[in-house]
Motif scaffolding. Structure first.
Motif, PDB file in Angstrom:
ATOM      1  N   SER A 118      -4.235   7.741  -2.413  1.00 23.22           N
ATOM      2  CA  SER A 118      -3.448   6.670  -1.810  1.00 23.22           C
ATOM      3  C   SER A 118      -4.045   5.376  -2.349  1.00 23.22           C
ATOM      4  O   SER A 118      -5.089   5.394  -2.999  1.00 23.22           O
ATOM      5  CB  SER A 118      -3.475   6.716  -0.278  1.00 23.22           C
TER       6      SER A 118
ATOM      7  N   THR B  59      -9.289  11.884  -2.685  1.00 23.11           N
ATOM      8  CA  THR B  59      -9.861  12.838  -1.736  1.00 23.11           C
ATOM      9  C   THR B  59     -11.334  13.088  -2.021  1.00 23.11           C
ATOM     10  O   THR B  59     -12.045  13.616  -1.167  1.00 23.11           O
ATOM     11  CB  THR B  59      -9.087  14.172  -1.748  1.00 23.11           C
TER      12      THR B  59
ATOM     13  N   ASP C  52      -5.833  14.344  -4.480  1.00 20.71           N
ATOM     14  CA  ASP C  52      -4.777  13.492  -3.936  1.00 20.71           C
ATOM     15  C   ASP C  52      -5.249  12.054  -3.868  1.00 20.71           C
ATOM     16  O   ASP C  52      -6.450  11.773  -3.934  1.00 20.71           O
ATOM     17  CB  ASP C  52      -4.363  13.986  -2.549  1.00 20.71           C
TER      18      ASP C  52
ATOM     19  N   GLN D  25       0.816  -1.202   0.000  1.00 18.75           N
ATOM     20  CA  GLN D  25       0.000   0.000   0.000  1.00 18.75           C
ATOM     21  C   GLN D  25       0.850   1.251   0.000  1.00 18.75           C
ATOM     22  O   GLN D  25       2.044   1.212   0.311  1.00 18.75           O
ATOM     23  CB  GLN D  25      -0.929   0.020   1.213  1.00 18.75           C
ATOM     24  N   ARG D  26       0.208   2.317  -0.355  1.00 24.89           N
ATOM     25  CA  ARG D  26       0.771   3.655  -0.194  1.00 24.89           C
ATOM     26  C   ARG D  26      -0.138   4.341   0.820  1.00 24.89           C
ATOM     27  O   ARG D  26      -1.162   4.934   0.454  1.00 24.89           O
ATOM     28  CB  ARG D  26       0.761   4.411  -1.519  1.00 24.89           C
ATOM     29  N   PRO D  27       0.189   4.226   2.098  1.00 22.31           N
ATOM     30  CA  PRO D  27      -0.717   4.764   3.124  1.00 22.31           C
ATOM     31  C   PRO D  27      -0.732   6.290   3.165  1.00 22.31           C
ATOM     32  O   PRO D  27      -1.734   6.887   3.535  1.00 22.31           O
ATOM     33  CB  PRO D  27      -0.165   4.188   4.429  1.00 22.31           C
ATOM     34  N   GLU D  28       0.380   6.932   2.771  1.00 18.46           N
ATOM     35  CA  GLU D  28       0.399   8.388   2.766  1.00 18.46           C
ATOM     36  C   GLU D  28      -0.295   8.899   1.510  1.00 18.46           C
ATOM     37  O   GLU D  28      -0.344   8.221   0.496  1.00 18.46           O
ATOM     38  CB  GLU D  28       1.843   8.931   2.853  1.00 18.46           C
ATOM     39  N   TRP D  29      -0.828  10.081   1.613  1.00 17.40           N
ATOM     40  CA  TRP D  29      -1.527  10.703   0.486  1.00 17.40           C
ATOM     41  C   TRP D  29      -0.546  11.527  -0.331  1.00 17.40           C
ATOM     42  O   TRP D  29       0.411  12.083   0.215  1.00 17.40           O
ATOM     43  CB  TRP D  29      -2.646  11.598   1.008  1.00 17.40           C
ATOM     44  N   THR D  30      -0.780  11.630  -1.633  1.00 14.43           N
ATOM     45  CA  THR D  30       0.006  12.552  -2.451  1.00 14.43           C
ATOM     46  C   THR D  30      -0.269  13.957  -1.942  1.00 14.43           C
ATOM     47  O   THR D  30      -1.269  14.200  -1.274  1.00 14.43           O
ATOM     48  CB  THR D  30      -0.378  12.468  -3.937  1.00 14.43           C
ATOM     49  N   ALA D  31       0.602  14.866  -2.284  1.00 17.87           N
ATOM     50  CA  ALA D  31       0.441  16.237  -1.803  1.00 17.87           C
ATOM     51  C   ALA D  31       0.266  17.198  -2.980  1.00 17.87           C
ATOM     52  O   ALA D  31       1.224  17.473  -3.695  1.00 17.87           O
ATOM     53  CB  ALA D  31       1.640  16.634  -0.956  1.00 17.87           C
TER      54      ALA D  31
END
Length: 120
Positions: A101, A79, A99, A53-59
């Motif tokens: 994830s 989002t 954004d 997974q990619r738990p962090e969100w893009t910014a």
């Protein structure tokens, strides 16, 4: 030999750039990579084992993105919405300012296309 064409294997070539096959980050001076260096588009061959997974969100990404499921089951959280791609060929397109994830719910292969290829 002409440098305006290239033939390769996505799985083999993707190892060199975290899955990315085309984009600004591919050095045009690397032998065989000239045509793959692009400021217009980025293409990724993503192989993701179940649970990755990619738990962090893009910014504040300012590109348009297409995510296309080749095989598996892949959850995409935006989002504005969340969805699960589960049928071969399922895809999602989202624009600048949204954004994301993700999580591979099963072993998955996805193709990601982003444009333009931004360096920042």
């Amino acid at each position: 030999m002409s440098d305006n064409w290239y033939m390769g294997n996505a799985a083999d070539d993707a190892d060199q750039h975290r899955g990315w096959l085309l984009g600004h980050f591919i050095a045009s001076e690397t032998p065989g990579s000239g045509i793959r260096a692009s400021n217009d588009v980025e293409v990724k061959w993503g192989i993701h084992p179940a649970g990755q997974q990619r738990p962090e969100w893009t910014a504040d990404d300012q590109r348009t993105t297409l995510l296309l499921l080749v095989k598996g089951r892949f959850r995409l959280d935006l989002t504005v919405n969340s969805t699960v791609l589960e049928r071969q060929g399922d895809y999602v397109v989202w624009g600048p300012g949204i954004d994301h994830s993700w999580q591979a719910e099963e072993d998955s292969v996805v193709i990601t296309v982003r444009w333009p290829s931004l360096t920042s």
